[in-house]
Motif scaffolding. Structure first.
Motif, PDB file in Angstrom:
ATOM      1  N   GLY A  84      29.387  14.560 -37.216  1.00 19.16           N
ATOM      2  CA  GLY A  84      29.411  13.737 -36.017  1.00 19.16           C
ATOM      3  C   GLY A  84      30.153  14.364 -34.855  1.00 19.16           C
ATOM      4  N   LEU A  85      31.133  13.633 -34.321  1.00 18.43           N
ATOM      5  CA  LEU A  85      31.874  14.063 -33.142  1.00 18.43           C
ATOM      6  C   LEU A  85      32.769  15.264 -33.410  1.00 18.43           C
ATOM      7  N   TRP A  86      32.939  15.617 -34.664  1.00 21.13           N
ATOM      8  CA  TRP A  86      33.773  16.774 -35.008  1.00 21.13           C
ATOM      9  C   TRP A  86      32.988  18.068 -35.133  1.00 21.13           C
ATOM     10  N   GLU A  87      31.682  17.996 -35.027  1.00 22.61           N
ATOM     11  CA  GLU A  87      30.865  19.194 -35.187  1.00 22.61           C
ATOM     12  C   GLU A  87      31.263  20.285 -34.184  1.00 22.61           C
ATOM     13  N   GLY A  88      31.461  21.491 -34.708  1.00 23.86           N
ATOM     14  CA  GLY A  88      31.724  22.646 -33.862  1.00 23.86           C
ATOM     15  C   GLY A  88      33.127  22.756 -33.316  1.00 23.86           C
ATOM     16  N   ARG A  89      33.980  21.798 -33.646  1.00 17.53           N
ATOM     17  CA  ARG A  89      35.340  21.810 -33.099  1.00 17.53           C
ATOM     18  C   ARG A  89      36.307  22.512 -34.054  1.00 17.53           C
ATOM     19  N   VAL A  90      37.382  23.040 -33.498  1.00 18.42           N
ATOM     20  CA  VAL A  90      38.405  23.721 -34.275  1.00 18.42           C
ATOM     21  C   VAL A  90      39.242  22.684 -35.025  1.00 18.42           C
ATOM     22  N   HIS A  91      39.541  22.962 -36.288  1.00 18.30           N
ATOM     23  CA  HIS A  91      40.317  22.027 -37.110  1.00 18.30           C
ATOM     24  C   HIS A  91      41.625  21.636 -36.428  1.00 18.30           C
ATOM     25  N   ALA A  92      42.376  22.617 -35.957  1.00 19.18           N
ATOM     26  CA  ALA A  92      43.685  22.332 -35.361  1.00 19.18           C
ATOM     27  C   ALA A  92      43.559  21.462 -34.115  1.00 19.18           C
ATOM     28  N   GLU A  93      42.485  21.652 -33.380  1.00 18.95           N
ATOM     29  CA  GLU A  93      42.256  20.846 -32.171  1.00 18.95           C
ATOM     30  C   GLU A  93      42.018  19.384 -32.536  1.00 18.95           C
ATOM     31  N   ILE A  94      41.220  19.151 -33.563  1.00 18.11           N
ATOM     32  CA  ILE A  94      40.953  17.777 -33.991  1.00 18.11           C
ATOM     33  C   ILE A  94      42.222  17.132 -34.518  1.00 18.11           C
ATOM     34  N   GLU A  95      42.979  17.863 -35.314  1.00 14.57           N
ATOM     35  CA  GLU A  95      44.206  17.327 -35.896  1.00 14.57           C
ATOM     36  C   GLU A  95      45.206  16.945 -34.809  1.00 14.57           C
ATOM     37  N   ALA A  96      45.271  17.745 -33.745  1.00 15.71           N
ATOM     38  CA  ALA A  96      46.203  17.456 -32.648  1.00 15.71           C
ATOM     39  C   ALA A  96      45.741  16.264 -31.812  1.00 15.71           C
ATOM     40  N   ALA A  97      44.419  16.154 -31.597  1.00 13.74           N
ATOM     41  CA  ALA A  97      43.892  15.094 -30.737  1.00 13.74           C
ATOM     42  C   ALA A  97      43.729  13.770 -31.472  1.00 13.74           C
ATOM     43  N   GLU A  98      43.407  13.814 -32.770  1.00  9.72           N
ATOM     44  CA  GLU A  98      43.139  12.608 -33.548  1.00  9.72           C
ATOM     45  C   GLU A  98      43.857  12.685 -34.892  1.00  9.72           C
ATOM     46  N   PRO A  99      45.187  12.724 -34.880  1.00  6.33           N
ATOM     47  CA  PRO A  99      45.921  12.969 -36.135  1.00  6.33           C
ATOM     48  C   PRO A  99      45.671  11.923 -37.212  1.00  6.33           C
ATOM     49  N   GLU A 100      45.577  10.650 -36.842  1.00  2.00           N
ATOM     50  CA  GLU A 100      45.390   9.610 -37.856  1.00  2.00           C
ATOM     51  C   GLU A 100      43.998   9.687 -38.477  1.00  2.00           C
ATOM     52  N   ALA A 101      42.971   9.840 -37.647  1.00  3.16           N
ATOM     53  CA  ALA A 101      41.604   9.918 -38.159  1.00  3.16           C
ATOM     54  C   ALA A 101      41.410  11.179 -38.991  1.00  3.16           C
ATOM     55  N   TYR A 102      41.997  12.277 -38.543  1.00  5.68           N
ATOM     56  CA  TYR A 102      41.860  13.542 -39.271  1.00  5.68           C
ATOM     57  C   TYR A 102      42.533  13.448 -40.637  1.00  5.68           C
ATOM     58  N   ALA A 103      43.754  12.904 -40.658  1.00  5.79           N
ATOM     59  CA  ALA A 103      44.478  12.768 -41.925  1.00  5.79           C
ATOM     60  C   ALA A 103      43.766  11.805 -42.866  1.00  5.79           C
ATOM     61  N   ALA A 104      43.238  10.698 -42.326  1.00  9.01           N
ATOM     62  CA  ALA A 104      42.543   9.709 -43.160  1.00  9.01           C
ATOM     63  C   ALA A 104      41.299  10.315 -43.795  1.00  9.01           C
ATOM     64  N   PHE A 105      40.585  11.149 -43.044  1.00  5.74           N
ATOM     65  CA  PHE A 105      39.381  11.761 -43.604  1.00  5.74           C
ATOM     66  C   PHE A 105      39.733  12.697 -44.751  1.00  5.74           C
ATOM     67  N   TRP A 106      40.732  13.531 -44.582  1.00  9.33           N
ATOM     68  CA  TRP A 106      41.042  14.522 -45.616  1.00  9.33           C
ATOM     69  C   TRP A 106      41.763  13.925 -46.812  1.00  9.33           C
ATOM     70  N   ARG A 107      42.214  12.668 -46.690  1.00 11.07           N
ATOM     71  CA  ARG A 107      42.739  11.986 -47.886  1.00 11.07           C
ATOM     72  C   ARG A 107      41.607  11.597 -48.823  1.00 11.07           C
ATOM     73  N   GLN A 108      40.420  11.324 -48.265  1.00 11.17           N
ATOM     74  CA  GLN A 108      39.258  10.943 -49.078  1.00 11.17           C
ATOM     75  C   GLN A 108      38.000  11.635 -48.548  1.00 11.17           C
TER      76      GLN A 108
END
Length: 209
Positions: A84-108
């Protein structure tokens, strides 16, 4: 009894410019194998195959390099997971911009849905449906699929009866081979036989410069 032999290949490795980014159902450049290596890989594949590829260019181009004499059947059911909206984006960039959503996804990661994307559990369902359909269409031909790591993991989930959490843990390297047999019994039951997982194919390291 009808046996469909499945040969699952992950596409060629991502190009250096694509590393570190999330690439699912979006396009990404790859480093295709040189002609000599491509020919050696092709010799590891069966004759009389039904060649199938994901719709994404990295899979289609890999299939074309390996077997330029064949036109691959394009199967939308074998596309990689949509992030989805994360396609093509750098992992660190997503983690910095959306820390809660990024962490929630990688928990499950097997069941969580990335924003605007697709769950890996849903990938398993669509891959299974596509495998069943093509197995019925292929007759006695072996099926060679050039697709993605998530798709190969989904095929293993179907064959081994694994949960999404279990199957997502498989390592699937670029240009590796996973071999699965689907066995349709006369009474309608389906059995599976897994011959190899993530087997490296010829490297071509002995090619001339």
């Amino acid at each position: 009894m009808a046996v469909t032999r499945w040969y699952w290949l992950r596409h060629a490795p991502l190009a250096a410019s694509a590393l570190g980014r999330i690439h699912g159902a979006g396009e990404a450049p790859v480093d295709l194998p040189a002609p000599m290596r491509a020919a050696r890989i092709a010799r590891a594949l069966p004759e009389g195959m039904l060649l199938v590829a994901s719709p994404l260019a990295r899979a289609r181009d890999t299939a074309s390099v390996l077997r330029p004499d064949l036109t691959a059947q394009i199967e939308p059911g074998f596309i990689e997971q949509d992030f989805g909206l994360w396609e093509g984006r750098v992992h660190a960039e997503i983690e910095a911009a959306e820390p809660e959503a990024y962490a929630a996804f990688w928990r499950q990661p097997a069941r969580a849905r990335p924003p605007g994307g697709e769950r890996y559990a849903d990938v398993i369902a669509r891959v299974a449906a596509t495998v069943d359909r093509i197995s019925a269409e292929a007759d006695t031909r072996p099926v060679v699929v050039v697709a993605h790591a998530g798709v190969v993991r989904a095929a293993l989930a179907q064959a081994l009866g694994l949960t999404p959490e279990q199957s997502i843990s498989f390592v699937v390297d670029p240009l590796s081979l996973t071999r699965i047999d689907r066995i349709q019994m006369d009474d309608g039951a389906v059995l599976w036989r897994v011959e190899t997982v993530n087997r490296p194919l010829p490297t071509g390291e002995d090619e001339p410069c």
